[in-house]
Write a protein that holds these residues in place. Sequence first.
Motif, PDB file in Angstrom:
ATOM      1  N   ARG A  47      10.990  13.428  10.103  1.00  0.00           N
ATOM      2  CA  ARG A  47      10.846  14.886  10.106  1.00  0.00           C
ATOM      3  C   ARG A  47       9.730  15.352  11.031  1.00  0.00           C
ATOM      4  O   ARG A  47       9.407  16.541  11.069  1.00  0.00           O
ATOM      5  N   HIS A  48       9.079  14.390  11.728  1.00  0.00           N
ATOM      6  CA  HIS A  48       8.003  14.708  12.677  1.00  0.00           C
ATOM      7  C   HIS A  48       6.855  15.440  11.977  1.00  0.00           C
ATOM      8  O   HIS A  48       6.367  16.470  12.466  1.00  0.00           O
ATOM      9  N   VAL A  49       6.473  14.923  10.830  1.00  0.00           N
ATOM     10  CA  VAL A  49       5.377  15.513  10.049  1.00  0.00           C
ATOM     11  C   VAL A  49       4.167  14.585  10.139  1.00  0.00           C
ATOM     12  O   VAL A  49       4.271  13.384   9.852  1.00  0.00           O
ATOM     13  N   THR A  50       3.040  15.126  10.525  1.00  0.00           N
ATOM     14  CA  THR A  50       1.806  14.336  10.603  1.00  0.00           C
ATOM     15  C   THR A  50       1.131  14.332   9.230  1.00  0.00           C
ATOM     16  O   THR A  50       0.788  15.403   8.698  1.00  0.00           O
ATOM     17  N   VAL A  51       0.954  13.166   8.662  1.00  0.00           N
ATOM     18  CA  VAL A  51       0.334  13.024   7.334  1.00  0.00           C
ATOM     19  C   VAL A  51      -1.184  13.020   7.509  1.00  0.00           C
ATOM     20  O   VAL A  51      -1.735  12.188   8.246  1.00  0.00           O
ATOM     21  N   THR A  52      -1.866  13.936   6.848  1.00  0.00           N
ATOM     22  CA  THR A  52      -3.327  14.075   6.995  1.00  0.00           C
ATOM     23  C   THR A  52      -4.105  13.664   5.753  1.00  0.00           C
ATOM     24  O   THR A  52      -5.329  13.674   5.776  1.00  0.00           O
ATOM     25  N   ALA A  53      -3.425  13.340   4.669  1.00  0.00           N
ATOM     26  CA  ALA A  53      -4.111  12.959   3.429  1.00  0.00           C
ATOM     27  C   ALA A  53      -3.314  11.859   2.748  1.00  0.00           C
ATOM     28  O   ALA A  53      -2.194  11.532   3.158  1.00  0.00           O
ATOM     29  N   GLU A  54      -3.910  11.308   1.718  1.00  0.00           N
ATOM     30  CA  GLU A  54      -3.239  10.236   0.995  1.00  0.00           C
ATOM     31  C   GLU A  54      -2.129  10.824   0.123  1.00  0.00           C
ATOM     32  O   GLU A  54      -2.399  11.618  -0.782  1.00  0.00           O
ATOM     33  N   PRO A  55      -0.871  10.472   0.358  1.00  0.00           N
ATOM     34  CA  PRO A  55       0.222  11.035  -0.451  1.00  0.00           C
ATOM     35  C   PRO A  55       0.313  10.345  -1.806  1.00  0.00           C
ATOM     36  O   PRO A  55      -0.249   9.265  -2.026  1.00  0.00           O
ATOM     37  N   GLU A  56       1.027  10.982  -2.696  1.00  0.00           N
ATOM     38  CA  GLU A  56       1.200  10.406  -4.036  1.00  0.00           C
ATOM     39  C   GLU A  56       1.977   9.102  -3.984  1.00  0.00           C
ATOM     40  O   GLU A  56       1.756   8.205  -4.802  1.00  0.00           O
ATOM     41  N   ALA A  57       2.859   8.979  -2.989  1.00  0.00           N
ATOM     42  CA  ALA A  57       3.655   7.750  -2.873  1.00  0.00           C
ATOM     43  C   ALA A  57       2.812   6.549  -2.494  1.00  0.00           C
ATOM     44  O   ALA A  57       3.259   5.410  -2.653  1.00  0.00           O
ATOM     45  N   CYS A  58       1.588   6.783  -2.002  1.00  0.00           N
ATOM     46  CA  CYS A  58       0.697   5.684  -1.611  1.00  0.00           C
ATOM     47  C   CYS A  58      -0.575   5.648  -2.453  1.00  0.00           C
ATOM     48  O   CYS A  58      -1.494   4.865  -2.151  1.00  0.00           O
ATOM     49  N   ALA A  59      -0.662   6.473  -3.489  1.00  0.00           N
ATOM     50  CA  ALA A  59      -1.885   6.572  -4.289  1.00  0.00           C
ATOM     51  C   ALA A  59      -2.154   5.264  -5.028  1.00  0.00           C
ATOM     52  O   ALA A  59      -1.264   4.669  -5.621  1.00  0.00           O
ATOM     53  N   GLY A  60      -3.392   4.826  -4.953  1.00  0.00           N
ATOM     54  CA  GLY A  60      -3.797   3.617  -5.662  1.00  0.00           C
ATOM     55  C   GLY A  60      -3.578   2.325  -4.905  1.00  0.00           C
ATOM     56  O   GLY A  60      -3.989   1.259  -5.375  1.00  0.00           O
ATOM     57  N   LEU A  61      -2.953   2.400  -3.730  1.00  0.00           N
ATOM     58  CA  LEU A  61      -2.711   1.189  -2.947  1.00  0.00           C
ATOM     59  C   LEU A  61      -3.946   0.836  -2.121  1.00  0.00           C
ATOM     60  O   LEU A  61      -4.723   1.700  -1.727  1.00  0.00           O
ATOM     61  N   SER A  62      -4.097  -0.436  -1.856  1.00  0.00           N
ATOM     62  CA  SER A  62      -5.209  -0.884  -1.028  1.00  0.00           C
ATOM     63  C   SER A  62      -4.914  -0.588   0.439  1.00  0.00           C
ATOM     64  O   SER A  62      -3.754  -0.364   0.815  1.00  0.00           O
ATOM     65  N   PRO A  63      -5.925  -0.578   1.290  1.00  0.00           N
ATOM     66  CA  PRO A  63      -5.675  -0.362   2.723  1.00  0.00           C
ATOM     67  C   PRO A  63      -4.702  -1.374   3.318  1.00  0.00           C
ATOM     68  O   PRO A  63      -3.912  -1.027   4.210  1.00  0.00           O
ATOM     69  N   GLU A  64      -4.749  -2.615   2.842  1.00  0.00           N
ATOM     70  CA  GLU A  64      -3.818  -3.624   3.347  1.00  0.00           C
ATOM     71  C   GLU A  64      -2.380  -3.280   2.974  1.00  0.00           C
ATOM     72  O   GLU A  64      -1.459  -3.429   3.798  1.00  0.00           O
ATOM     73  N   GLN A  65      -2.175  -2.813   1.738  1.00  0.00           N
ATOM     74  CA  GLN A  65      -0.828  -2.443   1.310  1.00  0.00           C
ATOM     75  C   GLN A  65      -0.316  -1.213   2.072  1.00  0.00           C
ATOM     76  O   GLN A  65       0.863  -1.158   2.449  1.00  0.00           O
ATOM     77  N   VAL A  66      -1.179  -0.240   2.315  1.00  0.00           N
ATOM     78  CA  VAL A  66      -0.769   0.941   3.072  1.00  0.00           C
ATOM     79  C   VAL A  66      -0.436   0.562   4.513  1.00  0.00           C
ATOM     80  O   VAL A  66       0.530   1.065   5.104  1.00  0.00           O
ATOM     81  N   ASN A  67      -1.227  -0.335   5.087  1.00  0.00           N
ATOM     82  CA  ASN A  67      -0.949  -0.795   6.450  1.00  0.00           C
ATOM     83  C   ASN A  67       0.408  -1.490   6.517  1.00  0.00           C
ATOM     84  O   ASN A  67       1.179  -1.298   7.474  1.00  0.00           O
TER      85      ASN A  67
END
Length: 263
Positions: A47-67
């Motif tokens: 959708r060409h949307v730039t994500v600027t904050a931590e979304p709920e779908a990624c909440a609680g994940l470590s930086p390695e998991q998000v990467n």
Amino acid sequence: MVRRLAAVLSSGLLAGVLAAGCSAGVAASYRATVQTCSSFGLRAIQRHVTVTAEPEACAGLSPEQVNMAVTRAVKAAVGPAPKAIARHLAVQDSAYLARMLRTIQPPKPAPAGATPTRPSGGVPLGLAALIAWIVTAAAGSYLLAGWLTAGGLRRRRPTAGLVPVTVLSHFGFAVAGLGLWIAFVITGTRVLAWVGVGLIVLIAGLGMGALSAALPEPGRNGVQPQADRRSSKAGTPVAVIAVHGMLATATILLVLLAAIGAG
């Protein structure tokens, strides 16, 4: 009769349907995973949307998991394209999720010199040592009161000047050490524990001098004067002295173990 039975059955069926609908309307507890985070990233890219904050779908994940989730989302968005085109698309699509990666920071490590304020091993032993110290101080206070009542300050010996100093110093250091140990139990500071160990050894040495001051002194011919014999019997309860000594030994042991447990 048949109508009533049909009405009851229809009512029960309607209630069951309503209950099922209500229970289905209750949302289950949501828990973010790498898959949910990857799916969110893929939708953002599409959708060409730039994500600027931590979304709920990624909440609680470590930086390695998000990467890992971002990598999966970019690969899914690029698809089976040639390498040159795939690299260009990957760089372009990663820009939509780059700020999301920066917002999720790894946990800060504890400072190298930081120590827990309450060491787990030293606190129970510290409390036991505190109780033993209080009981020992109570027995010592009883002995001091008896020694003063029997005229301990008025006894004349070759070292008469040292006797009151030894007894009173023993009592004073014991009270000061008790206050220091209370501070250790409250704060859990290991320095206070080891200062308490050194202080209680000094108190024990002074206690030996105080014990010699409380013992009767024989006369020149090895016979104790009658007046001193009466005062010594009245002012030197041997049982209390023995209990005080045993409590002091237990207190020293507990203080040492608590200091070792504190680190």
